[in-house]
Design a protein around this motif. Structure first.
Motif, PDB file in Angstrom:
ATOM      1  N   PHE A   1      -2.127 -10.780  -9.181  1.00 47.39           N
ATOM      2  CA  PHE A   1      -0.790 -10.481  -8.670  1.00 47.39           C
ATOM      3  C   PHE A   1      -0.865  -9.626  -7.404  1.00 47.39           C
ATOM      4  N   LYS A   2      -1.686  -8.591  -7.437  1.00 45.37           N
ATOM      5  CA  LYS A   2      -1.852  -7.709  -6.290  1.00 45.37           C
ATOM      6  C   LYS A   2      -2.344  -8.485  -5.072  1.00 45.37           C
ATOM      7  N   ARG A   3      -3.314  -9.356  -5.290  1.00 44.17           N
ATOM      8  CA  ARG A   3      -3.911 -10.079  -4.179  1.00 44.17           C
ATOM      9  C   ARG A   3      -2.911 -11.025  -3.516  1.00 44.17           C
ATOM     10  N   ILE A   4      -2.147 -11.772  -4.339  1.00 41.07           N
ATOM     11  CA  ILE A   4      -1.213 -12.755  -3.786  1.00 41.07           C
ATOM     12  C   ILE A   4       0.005 -12.078  -3.160  1.00 41.07           C
ATOM     13  N   SER A   5       0.514 -11.041  -3.804  1.00 38.48           N
ATOM     14  CA  SER A   5       1.702 -10.350  -3.279  1.00 38.48           C
ATOM     15  C   SER A   5       1.349  -9.368  -2.173  1.00 38.48           C
ATOM     16  N   GLU A   6       0.030  -9.151  -1.983  1.00 39.25           N
ATOM     17  CA  GLU A   6      -0.470  -8.189  -0.990  1.00 39.25           C
ATOM     18  C   GLU A   6       0.103  -6.799  -1.244  1.00 39.25           C
ATOM     19  N   LEU A   7       0.091  -6.406  -2.518  1.00 41.89           N
ATOM     20  CA  LEU A   7       0.601  -5.094  -2.927  1.00 41.89           C
ATOM     21  C   LEU A   7      -0.563  -4.142  -3.180  1.00 41.89           C
ATOM     22  N   PRO A   8      -0.730  -3.131  -2.356  1.00 39.05           N
ATOM     23  CA  PRO A   8      -1.793  -2.151  -2.610  1.00 39.05           C
ATOM     24  C   PRO A   8      -1.325  -1.126  -3.647  1.00 39.05           C
ATOM     25  N   ILE A   9      -1.964  -1.094  -4.787  1.00 38.97           N
ATOM     26  CA  ILE A   9      -1.568  -0.118  -5.814  1.00 38.97           C
ATOM     27  C   ILE A   9      -2.402   1.144  -5.620  1.00 38.97           C
ATOM     28  N   ASP A  10      -1.884   1.995  -4.771  1.00 37.27           N
ATOM     29  CA  ASP A  10      -2.553   3.267  -4.495  1.00 37.27           C
ATOM     30  C   ASP A  10      -1.480   4.305  -4.169  1.00 37.27           C
ATOM     31  N   SER A  11      -1.879   5.429  -3.623  1.00 33.66           N
ATOM     32  CA  SER A  11      -0.948   6.530  -3.366  1.00 33.66           C
ATOM     33  C   SER A  11       0.117   6.175  -2.336  1.00 33.66           C
ATOM     34  N   SER A  12      -0.151   5.154  -1.516  1.00 31.00           N
ATOM     35  CA  SER A  12       0.822   4.792  -0.474  1.00 31.00           C
ATOM     36  C   SER A  12       1.955   3.920  -1.015  1.00 31.00           C
ATOM     37  N   THR A  13       1.823   3.427  -2.233  1.00 29.40           N
ATOM     38  CA  THR A  13       2.819   2.529  -2.803  1.00 29.40           C
ATOM     39  C   THR A  13       3.787   3.320  -3.695  1.00 29.40           C
ATOM     40  N   PRO A  14       5.110   3.136  -3.546  1.00 25.19           N
ATOM     41  CA  PRO A  14       6.083   3.849  -4.391  1.00 25.19           C
ATOM     42  C   PRO A  14       5.841   3.583  -5.875  1.00 25.19           C
ATOM     43  N   ASP A  15       6.040   4.624  -6.692  1.00 23.34           N
ATOM     44  CA  ASP A  15       5.789   4.497  -8.125  1.00 23.34           C
ATOM     45  C   ASP A  15       6.672   3.429  -8.772  1.00 23.34           C
ATOM     46  N   ASN A  16       7.960   3.354  -8.361  1.00 25.99           N
ATOM     47  CA  ASN A  16       8.848   2.378  -8.989  1.00 25.99           C
ATOM     48  C   ASN A  16       8.439   0.942  -8.649  1.00 25.99           C
ATOM     49  N   LEU A  17       7.822   0.728  -7.477  1.00 27.75           N
ATOM     50  CA  LEU A  17       7.346  -0.604  -7.120  1.00 27.75           C
ATOM     51  C   LEU A  17       6.146  -0.986  -7.989  1.00 27.75           C
ATOM     52  N   ILE A  18       5.279  -0.026  -8.227  1.00 24.68           N
ATOM     53  CA  ILE A  18       4.128  -0.265  -9.103  1.00 24.68           C
ATOM     54  C   ILE A  18       4.601  -0.553 -10.519  1.00 24.68           C
ATOM     55  N   SER A  19       5.626   0.182 -10.956  1.00 30.12           N
ATOM     56  CA  SER A  19       6.172  -0.022 -12.306  1.00 30.12           C
ATOM     57  C   SER A  19       6.736  -1.437 -12.461  1.00 30.12           C
ATOM     58  N   ILE A  20       7.447  -1.908 -11.440  1.00 29.85           N
ATOM     59  CA  ILE A  20       8.017  -3.257 -11.483  1.00 29.85           C
ATOM     60  C   ILE A  20       6.886  -4.294 -11.534  1.00 29.85           C
ATOM     61  N   ALA A  21       5.829  -4.069 -10.754  1.00 29.34           N
ATOM     62  CA  ALA A  21       4.692  -4.995 -10.744  1.00 29.34           C
ATOM     63  C   ALA A  21       4.089  -5.114 -12.139  1.00 29.34           C
TER      64      ALA A  21
END
Length: 824
Positions: A326-346
């Protein structure tokens, strides 16, 4: 006088001695000298014409990228040898005539020898001519063994998938295993794994041939055979049992092949298809390296029905693997730069995908590049389950439906139409229904197609029957509400006299019964019909009419009533001879006109003779943006045709030389031009040349000026240039940058800047033939050395043995992959 008498006396003595020693058969050579020479010349004419005919067939075959038969090439070499010998013979014979004219007396001994040689050579010519008949001159070159494109990152760093691929590779390398099965849930990734196996097997040279064909739940044996034959480069035009037999014989020639049959839903009789590797218990040594890989949702089908020796099950992804994908296709970096609520939705979305790669990929692609609000909105939709069960997992169904909801209205329409047509519809079909502009096939995953059918039934209010029997039509009150009817590969015994569909906009009938009759009043009440590929009546709102591949001979003038028509498909209507005048001009909304391999008997421009056919002048003023057409005579072409057209795609042939089967479908703008009169000066033709991606020129009339004034900066889209000529050419590419610098006397620095511009920035393929003077001039000294920097293929034929490429230009051909030089 003494010299003459002496000569005569000497000749008389020689003649007496010759006659005494010669037999009657030998004397015939002397007395039939002129007859033998004439006989040789007549036979040579026949052979020369036959060689010319064969050469034309060979040229056409090569244009179609076919391989010439070795026996045909051998015959041509024999022909050329005898033609060379006869040329030398005629030179000797001519010399003999000269000598006789000087001495005033024939050399009888020389005549005897020449007459005998003429007789013998005539016999050789007859023998070679007698071997001129061949079953075929050329054959299609098989495509690469695995043309399917694979997303190389699809299973990258997913341990469970890498392990499965390696397992299958080990089984395929096992001499005792011939058939391997791969099973798992729909959308779990079986097809992707099969493609990775195919690519890996090919890259490791495990098999000489790797072929993949899709079966699907709409089992169509003929379609499966066609997929396999196409990838073998094998023409399969027969029907039924003969078709299977020929495919079987062809496959037996493969001693090391992997055949992948993807997406089986029910038992498939491999023998019925024509696949010979069926008896796994007694596999012959000849075919022990020919393996089959099958994929299916049904493990029992693979083990009991298809007798797979080994079966590998594909499980859903683990939580970590699912999140990684999911991270690779959506290009979502799950790290400190990503909002917590976005990570939660993922995390929530991935959890509801239940490890199915199809669902994960669908959700990730739908959310790629979207903002937080859109992610939250997507997540809210997942709380509303669908009524119909598609995958067997309600949360997955909702994710698939939500990814569909993210599409634009136009993409939704195309998606639904695609699914109603087939699991692998052609974009040519969609061209008719949604005004797209491409020419290839694509595949819809069966899970997505089930979703689309469910949506179409509800949102489009469509009545759909797929591969089934329609015993009775819906009740009248239901028919009145339908906007679409799709009867795909359906068994229908008869049709009602009238289809009560006042709201009907789309009607597709693909019946399995070829004798099904369409009642005359069938569409009487279907006033809103926009797409109908069966029959046309007085349908004022009809937008698409396809008569492609039909045997229609004349278009009825009544079609002029179709004032809403936007697309007319007359492709491959080879029997069409009459299009009434002013019919085409009545289609004021016509945007797509397809007439490839069809009507070409246009009225000659300016002719005052009575003619029952349409003129090309009728196309002026129409909003045509897609055009396929053949204009065999330049006299049919209006002066400014094409000038005001905004053509997004075109395949236009001008001249009798061109045949439609030579047209390439790899580019969207194709122009084939036979140089007659000053056709290249017509403004509309010059506009087409300027935008062409594939430009083919034939003839020599003004060829040196065709591109004159059209320096490469005006041919920004040209990818393929083909030139066939018979005469020397003054100049092919004219560098206006140099002319501009010389004319305006600008500075050397500015001149150098102009000359360094790439003149043909996208040119990849150049094909040159039949011009002795063409090669030295194609690389004009004044051209920028970067002009051909993207050239990949250079094909030269019958252009004389000259220096092919100057060193200055050669240094810039960094991308040249293929160079072929022929002299026939």
């Amino acid at each position: 006088m003494d010299i003459t008498c002496g000569t005569l006396s000497s000749l008389a003595d020689k003649f007496r001695d010759l006659v005494i020693d010669l037999t009657w058969e030998q004397l015939r050579y002397l007395f039939q000298y002129h007859r033998n020479i004439e006989e040789l010349n007549e036979r040579l004419k026949e052979l020369t014409l036959e060689r010319s005919s064969k050469q034309q067939q060979i040229d056409n075959a090569r244009k179609n990228l076919e391989q010439i038969e070795e026996k045909v090439q051998h015959w041509l070499r024999k022909v050329d040898e005898i033609l060379t010998q006869t040329q030398m013979f005629h030179e000797e014979e001519s010399q003999a005539k000269t000598e006789c004219s000087v001495t005033s007396c024939p050399n009888l001994w020389l005549r005897y020898k020449l007459s005998k040689r003429a007789k013998e050579m005539a016999q050789q010519v007859v023998e070679i001519y007698g071997k001129r008949n061949f079953d075929r001159v050329a054959y299609p070159v098989p495509p690469p063994s695995m043309p399917e494109l694979l997303n190389r990152k699809s299973n990258e760093r997913i341990g469970s998938r890498t392990q499965i691929v390696n397992q299958i590779m080990e089984l395929l390398d096992n001499p005792s295993v011939n058939i391997v099965g791969l099973c798992g849930l729909g959308g779990v990734g079986k097809t992707t794994i099969a493609k990775e196996v195919a690519e890996k097997a090919k890259n490791q040279n495990m098999f000489k041939k790797v072929i993949m064909a899709t079966v699907s739940n709409e089992l169509d044996v003929e379609k499966i055979q066609g997929q396999i034959a196409e990838k073998l480069g094998f023409q399969l035009n027969e029907k039924f049992e003969v078709r299977a037999y020929r495919l079987c014989e062809r496959l037996k020639q493969e001693e090391n092949m992997l055949l992948i049959l993807d997406d089986l839903w029910k038992e498939l009789d491999l023998g019925e298809v024509g696949i010979p590797f069926v008896d796994v218990g007694s596999s012959s040594k000849k075919n022990e390296r020919c393996k089959i890989l099958l994929t299916s949702r049904n493990k029992s089908l693979l083990s009991n029905g298809m007798k797979c020796q080994k079966i590998i099950e594909v499980d859903v992804l683990s939580k970590d693997e699912a999140l990684e994908l999911f991270k690779r296709i959506s290009e979502l970096p799950i790290d400190s730069s990503t909002p917590d609520n976005l990570i939660s939705i993922a995390y929530q979305i991935v959890r509801k995908c239940h490890g199915l790669t199809l669902a994960i990929a669908a959700a990730a692609k739908a959310l790629k590049g979207k903002n937080l609000d859109e992610w939250q909105d997507f997540c809210k939709r997942l709380n509303h389950p669908l009524r119909r069960n598609i995958t067997g997992i309600k949360e997955v169904d909702v994710i698939l439906k939500s990814s569909y909801d993210c599409l634009s209205l136009e993409k939704k329409r195309i998606f639904l139409l695609s699914a109603m047509l087939s699991h692998d519809p052609s974009i040519d079909d969609l061209l008719m229904y949604s005004m797209g502009f491409s020419s290839h096939y694509f595949t819809i995953h069966d899970v997505f197609r089930d979703l689309a059918i469910s949506i179409a039934t509800n949102e489009l209010n469509a009545f759909i029957v797929r591969h089934g029997s329609l015993k009775e039509w819906p009740e009248k009150n239901k028919l009145e509400d339908y906007k679409g009817i799709c009867l795909q590969k359906s068994d229908i015994s008869d049709l009602p006299e009238e289809l009560h569909g006042p709201r009907l906009e789309f009607f597709l009938l693909d019946s399995t019964k070829r004798d099904l009759a369409i009642p005359r009043m069938f569409f009487k009440s279907s006033k809103e019909l926009k797409v109908n590929i069966i029959e046309v009546g007085s349908l004022k709102k009809l937008e698409v009419l396809s008569l492609a591949y039909s045997e229609i001979q004349q278009l009825p003038i009544e079609l002029a009533e179709l004032t809403s028509l936007q697309m007319l498909n007359l492709a491959h209507c080879s029997e069409l001879k009459v299009i009434p005048p002013k019919l085409l001009s009545s289609f004021k909304k016509l945007g797509v006109l397809l007439m490839g391999n069809s009507f070409h008997q246009w009225k000659v421009e300016g002719s005052t003779e009575a003619n029952e056919n349409a003129s090309l002048d009728e196309l002026k003023g129409l909003p045509i943006c897609s055009l396929d057409i053949h204009i065999p005579n330049v006299s049919m072409l209006p002066e400014n045709l094409f000038l005001d057209m905004n053509l997004m795609r075109y395949k236009i042939l001008i001249g009798k030389h061109w045949k439609w089967w030579t047209v390439s479908y790899k580019t969207s703008k194709v122009l084939k031009l036979e140089l007659e009169s000053d056709i290249y000066l017509k403004p509309g033709v010059r506009k087409l040349m300027k935008g062409a991606e594939d430009l083919c020129l034939y003839g020599s009339n003004g060829l040196e000026n065709v591109l004159h004034g059209h320096d490469g900066r005006s041919f920004l889209h040209l990818r393929h240039l083909q030139i066939e000529s018979n005469d020397a050419i003054e100049s092919i590419v004219w560098n206006s940058a140099h002319h501009e610098a010389a004319t305006n006397n600008i500075s050397n620095k500015m001149s150098e800047s102009l000359l360094n511009k790439v003149l043909l920035p996208k040119l990849e393929i150049v094909r040159l033939s039949n011009s002795i003077g063409l090669i030295p001039l194609i690389w004009e000294d004044q051209l920028s050395h970067n002009s051909f920097r993207n050239l990949k293929t250079l094909f030269v034929e019958n252009c004389g043995f000259v220096k092919l490429v100057p060193l200055r230009v050669l240094k810039s051909l960094n991308n040249l992959e293929e160079l072929e030089v022929r002299e026939l």
